[in-house]
Design an enzyme around this catalytic site. Structure first.
Site, PDB file in Angstrom:
ATOM      1  N   HIS A   1      37.374  37.081  40.547  1.00  0.00           N
ATOM      2  CA  HIS A   1      38.069  38.135  41.414  1.00  0.00           C
ATOM      3  C   HIS A   1      37.318  39.344  41.664  1.00  0.00           C
ATOM      4  CE1 HIS A   1      40.413  40.266  37.902  1.00  0.00           C
ATOM      5  NE2 HIS A   1      39.354  41.105  38.486  1.00  0.00           N
TER       6      HIS A   1
ATOM      7  N   GLU B   1      42.346  37.693  43.950  1.00  0.00           N
ATOM      8  CA  GLU B   1      42.544  36.844  43.120  1.00  0.00           C
ATOM      9  C   GLU B   1      42.072  35.331  43.573  1.00  0.00           C
ATOM     10  OE1 GLU B   1      42.530  37.548  39.963  1.00  0.00           O
ATOM     11  OE2 GLU B   1      44.176  38.595  39.592  1.00  0.00           O
TER      12      GLU B   1
ATOM     13  N   ASP C   1      41.658  49.273  44.083  1.00  0.00           N
ATOM     14  CA  ASP C   1      42.711  48.759  43.700  1.00  0.00           C
ATOM     15  C   ASP C   1      43.457  49.814  42.784  1.00  0.00           C
ATOM     16  OD1 ASP C   1      41.189  48.316  41.520  1.00  0.00           O
ATOM     17  OD2 ASP C   1      41.197  46.112  41.659  1.00  0.00           O
TER      18      ASP C   1
ATOM     19  N   ASN D   1      37.581  35.225  36.296  1.00  0.00           N
ATOM     20  CA  ASN D   1      38.152  34.141  37.268  1.00  0.00           C
ATOM     21  C   ASN D   1      37.427  34.388  38.457  1.00  0.00           C
ATOM     22  OD1 ASN D   1      39.397  36.413  38.201  1.00  0.00           O
ATOM     23  ND2 ASN D   1      41.461  35.304  38.227  1.00  0.00           N
TER      24      ASN D   1
HETATM   25  C1  GLP Z   1      39.943  44.503  36.963  1.00  0.00           C
HETATM   26  C2  GLP Z   1      39.760  45.175  38.129  1.00  0.00           C
HETATM   27  C3  GLP Z   1      38.337  44.826  38.848  1.00  0.00           C
HETATM   28  C4  GLP Z   1      37.420  44.712  37.742  1.00  0.00           C
HETATM   29  C5  GLP Z   1      37.880  43.571  37.034  1.00  0.00           C
HETATM   30  C6  GLP Z   1      36.725  43.202  35.768  1.00  0.00           C
HETATM   31  O1  GLP Z   1      41.254  44.175  36.697  1.00  0.00           O
HETATM   32  N1  GLP Z   1      40.719  44.822  39.181  1.00  0.00           N
HETATM   33  O2  GLP Z   1      38.082  46.103  39.750  1.00  0.00           O
HETATM   34  O3  GLP Z   1      36.148  44.958  38.285  1.00  0.00           O
HETATM   35  O4  GLP Z   1      38.992  43.518  36.579  1.00  0.00           O
HETATM   36  O5  GLP Z   1      37.455  44.256  34.920  1.00  0.00           O
HETATM   37  P1  GLP Z   1      36.468  44.415  33.466  1.00  0.00           P
HETATM   38  O6  GLP Z   1      35.316  45.394  33.979  1.00  0.00           O
HETATM   39  O7  GLP Z   1      37.288  45.431  32.490  1.00  0.00           O
HETATM   40  O8  GLP Z   1      35.975  43.356  32.846  1.00  0.00           O
END
Ligand code: GLP
Length: 237
Positions: free
Chosen positions: A130, A135, A67, A128
């Site tokens: 995702h 989402e 993404d 959440n």
């Molecule tokens: C982000 C990304 C995801 C990631 C998730 C968790 O915003 N879009 O690919 O796995 O949220 O992030 P973190 O590892 O910082 O908790």
């Protein structure tokens, strides 16, 4: 679903690193789906070091990002492009052209297919539930597209977005359907904030209100977690 419990965060990270490293060693012409986020920072640090030590030739590997934010300049430190160049591409001295990022209007799913499909998809998970930026409300069939970011996501990513004149509210993300087409999926969850999402993953299947649950039906899906990310009942195992 295979569940791997790391002894602690470092143990979970090392397990993930070993799985990716062994895959790269075995398949030098592979396509990897790469994730960002804080969870993956130690994974890239350990993985790149291991690759350099082993002198692995990755010149034929293609990397497809999960993404990217919409409206964040490509070279800004908050962009996922910047993150992946900094944590993966530059330390390994790989060509920037081996890294692909989804953009508004790009035919990303077609690009992935033309490359042969994703062999190994790295994933983290949002608080959440995702995956990528799919989402709650994202369906099983979704493809790479522009998405609206959830308020919970913006709250957890707040620190990573500081210094931007305007906080992005949209992103382009591989869809749930895109992710499920990967041949192997490795999800790493570390820390207490992920426990609720992992609890949902353990209990439910195919729930749009918690997209990580769609992964359960994939036959090559491995969840790697540290104790704080695992619900009580799994800590005893
Ligand atoms: C982000 C990304 C995801 C990631 C998730 C968790 O915003 N879009 O690919 O796995 O949220 O992030 P973190 O590892 O910082 O908790």
């Amino acid at each position: 679903m295979r569940i791997v419990k790391g002894q602690d965060q470092a143990g979970a990270v090392s397990f993930m690193v070993d799985m990716i490293f062994n895959h790269l060693k075995e398949y030098p012409r592979t396509v990897i789906g790469v994730a960002t986020g804080n969870t993956m920072v130690p994974v890239y640090a350990e993985l790149t070091q291991k690759i350099l030590e082993a002198n692995l030739d990755l010149s034929q590997v293609k990397w497809f990002a999960l993404d990217e934010y919409v409206g964040v300049p490509q070279d800004h430190p908050s962009s996922f492009r910047f993150y992946l160049l900094k944590n993966l591409i530059r330390p390994l001295k790989l060509k920037e052209s081996s890294l692909f990022l989804p953009e508004v209007g790009s035919y990303y799913d077609e690009m992935i297919q033309r490359a042969g499909g994703i062999d190994l998809q790295m994933l983290g998970v949002g608080v959440n539930g995702h995956i990528g930026f799919n989402e709650p409300g994202s369906g099983r069939q979704t493809r790479t597209r522009k998405v609206k970011l959830d308020t919970k996501t913006l709250e957890s990513n707040r620190l990573d977005l500081k210094g931007l004149p305007e906080i992005p509210t949209e992103a382009v993300s591989m869809g749930v359907g895109t992710i499920l087409e990967a041949k192997k999926i490795l999800l790493l969850a570390t820390g207490h904030s992920k426990r609720e999402a992992i609890h949902h993953l353990m209990r439910f299947e195919d729930r749009e209100d918690c997209p990580v649950t769609f992964l359960k039906s994939h036959n090559q899906f491995t969840l790697i977690a540290d104790p704080p990310a695992l619900p009580e009942e799994y800590l005893k195992i």
